[in-house]
Design an enzyme around this catalytic site. Structure first.
Site, PDB file in Angstrom:
ATOM      1  CG  ASP A  98      -2.043  -1.033   1.092  1.00  8.17           C
ATOM      2  OD1 ASP A  98      -2.164  -1.634   0.015  1.00  8.17           O
ATOM      3  OD2 ASP A  98      -2.774  -1.240   2.076  1.00  8.17           O
ATOM      4  NE  ARG A 179      -1.840   3.225  13.668  1.00 10.56           N
ATOM      5  CZ  ARG A 179      -1.031   2.193  13.638  1.00 10.56           C
ATOM      6  NH1 ARG A 179       0.170   2.273  14.209  1.00 10.56           N
ATOM      7  NH2 ARG A 179      -1.384   1.075  13.051  1.00 10.56           N
ATOM      8  CG  ASP A 208      -4.915   2.878  12.948  1.00 11.99           C
ATOM      9  OD1 ASP A 208      -5.144   3.080  14.157  1.00 11.99           O
ATOM     10  OD2 ASP A 208      -4.334   1.872  12.533  1.00 11.99           O
ATOM     11  CB  SER A 260      -5.316  -7.000   9.028  1.00 11.20           C
ATOM     12  OG  SER A 260      -4.907  -5.669   9.257  1.00 11.20           O
TER      13      SER A 260
END
Length: 484
Positions: A98, A179, A208, A260
């Protein structure tokens, strides 16, 4: 902005163009003007040095072997892209498919230079290998790597631990805490390299994207935020591979996991595949940080956790840095099958999701702090702490780390845990964590008062009058109902 009581620890990174570029040395964390032109970066290795007692890892950069990126960066940067014009974008970069595709997509759609940024928050050395080569092959003009492990633990994990923040009864906020520290570093790097925008690879369905962008807004509202997953026509892995081939971007050859995952020093999360059906039991080969409890050692292990002002500082009398202490507890806890959580949670964007989390060290830490508080906090304080902890966890989960409300809650937590100092001995055995001993110089427990024997401070006969007064509302209601 650091949380009260936890000094900031950020590693410095040197970035240097090669001899064919302008003579410039740029150090993250020091004042600097924008870097002119497209500078190829090659991470040569990591150097360790000590500053104020902290190990700092630096990624040194040079522009050798820059052929592919020089060609990719040689276009006229004054022209806009398909969607507009940006000067320079700092991209949260992992080196996966990605983010590798996002680099040329940003250049094509915004006519910009792309600075790839990678944060080391304890995801493991294997995930940091070869990033310079991948970034260069994708068309990035620069790669910046920052070691945020100590800052992550001391400035983000420890405040949550001290607060007792747990989301929806189980989740210890591993991804939620990581994050904001990453996004904060991105804002710092954007300032250093003269970027006018930041970008991330979060999907439009997850939490996120909110956590990154609220941090960007809080720390530099002038930065433009680009979220390709909310803009582009790529809908899945096959589309991304086709886009990569079209733009001569090497497709990462690493084996794609059926799950994931997100890993950092605090936890490892698993989502997707069979976990999408809450009726399915997780497969044992999915777990990576912990053994199955039934396969853990048949003998228990005792650990003494030293705590000062609500945060752990030592294991069995050995003082350790926050990141080192957590790393060691991860190893010990994982060996005993500690910290596995399987839950269905409510995402911020409205949908439910099922995830499995491994948090061995964090589970041990949380148990130790909670047990010590049973000695040091009175009833009313503990109740209010628990009430506020629920909202604290919700704010962190929702990405509102730099919100004044969370910061105010943090000041409250710091104040009331000032005397949560002492030690807790825990017994680890086949997935369980049980308390064996707790001690504190600030303990509110008094054996001479709690004993069944009469003493000068507590006279058992006094309880009669207390019960009469305490039970008066109950008695009056019963009298009314019976017509007395």
């Amino acid at each position: 902005m650091a949380s009260a009581g936890f000094p900031s620890r950020i590693a410095g990174i040197s970035v240097r163009p090669d001899s064919s570029s302008a003579c410039l040395i740029h150090k993250v964390g020091a004042p600097s003007n924008s870097l002119p032109g497209a500078v190829a970066v090659q991470v040569q290795g990591h150097q360790n040095r000590v500053r104020n007692g902290q190990a700092i890892r630096c990624a040194m950069a040079t522009g050798k072997e820059q052929g592919a990126i020089s060609t990719a960066s040689s276009g006229d940067q004054t022209k806009g892209g398909l969607r507009g014009k940006l000067n320079k974008v700092v991209l949260a970069y992992s080196g996966g498919l990605d983010t590798s595709v996002i680099v040329p997509w940003l250049r094509e759609n915004y006519g910009c230079e792309v600075v790839c940024f990678t944060a080391d928050v304890g995801q493991g050395a294997i995930e940091l290998e070869g990033l310079e080569k991948k970034a260069k092959a994708s068309g990035a003009c620069q790669l910046v790597v920052k070691d945020l492990r100590e800052e992550f633990v001391s400035e983000y994990i420890y405040p949550c631990l001290r607060a007792g923040a747990v989301y929806e009864r189980k989740y210890l906020l591993g991804t939620s805490m990581a994050r904001p520290v990453i996004a904060k570093a991105m804002v710092d790097v954007a300032k250093e390299v003269g970027a006018d925008a930041v970008a991330h690879g979060c999907t439009g369905k997850g939490n996120d994207q909110v956590r990154f962008e609220l941090t960007f807004y809080a720390l530099n509202p002038e930065l433009k935020v680009v979220a390709p997953w909310r803009e582009w026509d790529i809908t899945g892995r096959e589309d991304a591979i086709e886009y990569a081939k079209k733009h001569n971007v090497p497709v990462p050859v690493s084996k794609k996991s059926i799950y994931s995952r997100d890993r950092n020093l605090w936890h490892l999360s698993h989502e997707g595949d069979i976990l999408e059906d809450p009726a399915n039991e997780p497969k044992e080969d999915m777990y990576m940080m912990s053994v199955a409890p039934e396969n853990a050692p048949s003998e228990p292990e005792y650990l003494e956790i030293g705590i000062i002002a609500g945060v752990p500082v030592s294991i069995n009398g050995r003082d350790l840095s926050p990141a080192s202490l957590l790393s060691e507890l991860n190893e010990i806890g994982g060996k005993h099958g500690i910290g596995r959580i399987d839950m269905v949670e409510n995402r911020l964007v409205g949908m439910k999701s099922r995830g499995v989390y491994e948090t061995p060290g964090g589970t041990i830490m949380a148990a130790a702090v909670r047990e010590l508080e049973s000695l040091t906090l009175d009833r009313e304080t503990m109740q209010w702490k628990d009430i506020i902890a629920l909202k604290y966890a919700e704010l962190v989960y929702a990405g509102r780390w730099f919100d004044p409300l969370r910061q105010s809650f943090d000041a409250f937590m710091e104040k009331i845990t000032a005397t949560t100092t002492g030690s807790v001995t825990l017994k680890l055995y086949k997935g369980s964590v049980n308390v064996a001993s707790r001690k504190s110089p600030y303990s509110l427990y008094r054996e001479d008062i709690s004993s069944f024997e009469n003493g000068e401070i507590y006279n058992q006969a006094d309880a009669e009058g207390f019960i009469r007064l305490y039970g008066l509302p109950t008695r009056v209601r019963a009298m009314l109902e019976k017509g007395i």
